[in-house]
Enzyme design. Sequence first.
Site, short mmCIF file in Angstrom:
data_model
loop_
_atom_site.label_atom_id
_atom_site.label_comp_id
_atom_site.label_asym_id
_atom_site.label_seq_id
_atom_site.Cartn_x
_atom_site.Cartn_y
_atom_site.Cartn_z
CB ALA A 70 -0.90 -0.01 1.17
N GLY A 75 -5.79 -6.92 -0.12
CA GLY A 75 -6.38 -5.87 0.63
C GLY A 75 -5.48 -4.47 1.07
CD GLU A 76 -1.11 -4.53 2.53
OE1 GLU A 76 -0.50 -3.58 1.84
OE2 GLU A 76 -0.53 -5.39 3.08
N GLY A 77 -5.96 -1.72 0.75
CA GLY A 77 -6.62 -0.65 0.20
C GLY A 77 -5.85 -0.62 -1.27
#
Length: 337
Positions: free
Chosen positions: A88, A303-305
């Site tokens: 990220a 995930g994590e954006g």
Amino acid sequence: MITQDADFTAALQHAIDSKTKPVGSLGRMEALAARIARIQGTLKPSAETCQLTIFAADHGMATAGVSSYPQDVTRQMVANFLSGGAAANVFARSLGADIRIVDSGVAGEAITHPNLVSRRIATGTANALDGPAMTEAEMGAAIATGRALGSEKTHDVACFGEMGIGNTSASSLVAAKLLSLPVEEITGRGTGLDDAGLARKRQLLSAAAARTEARLSARTALMEYGGFEIAMMAGAMMGAAQAGTIVIVDGFIASVAALCARDLMPEAAGAFVYAHRSAEAGHARVLDALDAEPLLDLGMRLGEGTGALLAWPLVKAAAAMLREMASFDSAGVSGPA
């Protein structure tokens, strides 16, 4: 929150169709530009600035073996985010996006760091395999805290990510209860479980799902099975939507948060742009429930954006097209006969 006025809608469609291009030739970018314009309530929208907020928290059920990673990894990854070493961080730097890390409830002692936003609800949730993950008060505090963070309109675009060992399990349970589906249908490998680990995970989650009714409200589902980071992200999505910020929804866990946000505030969903189709098993079912058509399909499930960040350039370009592209009249170009 979202501009629905008929005159604005007509003017918006005219603005898009009168650009120097054949009508409809930019495909889904035109629909994306229109969505952004309605979110901001202007024919000259901007998506030039972006912030990724990562919510981190731990889950009591992680100790039961629903993940291939130990619970300590949540805290270790928070340190990695803060030092700039995660995917990220790399994506955010490469794109010029800002990033903030929020401790929503990481297990252990409070983390002290000048760049950490501490909004700890508790030191992780209780074990949702045995009983409610959180109290009603904790659930309400997580949503309210997220809503306050999301309403801080400092950027045109808000991306939200998460970190928490066990949170694909929590998200699977929450989604199953919101959609009234058997949890094993939407339970995937998460952080990379092998076949035996996946079978164990599905068995544990099925037993946990049996504790409650088949269909629950978002508030009850979050209280019974959710995580502080998921509840806080749902609140942040609502706050950002209300503030007129474009919300880019990441993958499976963020989409479950979006599903909760829509249940809690239906009008918020108008501000959501869906980034990508995750490789996580349950994401397709959640996207269908949201009537969402994501922009990207890259086989990602981190995930994590990370997926939300990668979708930002498309959002930025769509806004710029509507704001800056010449019309046939302004450019002196002959339109269609």
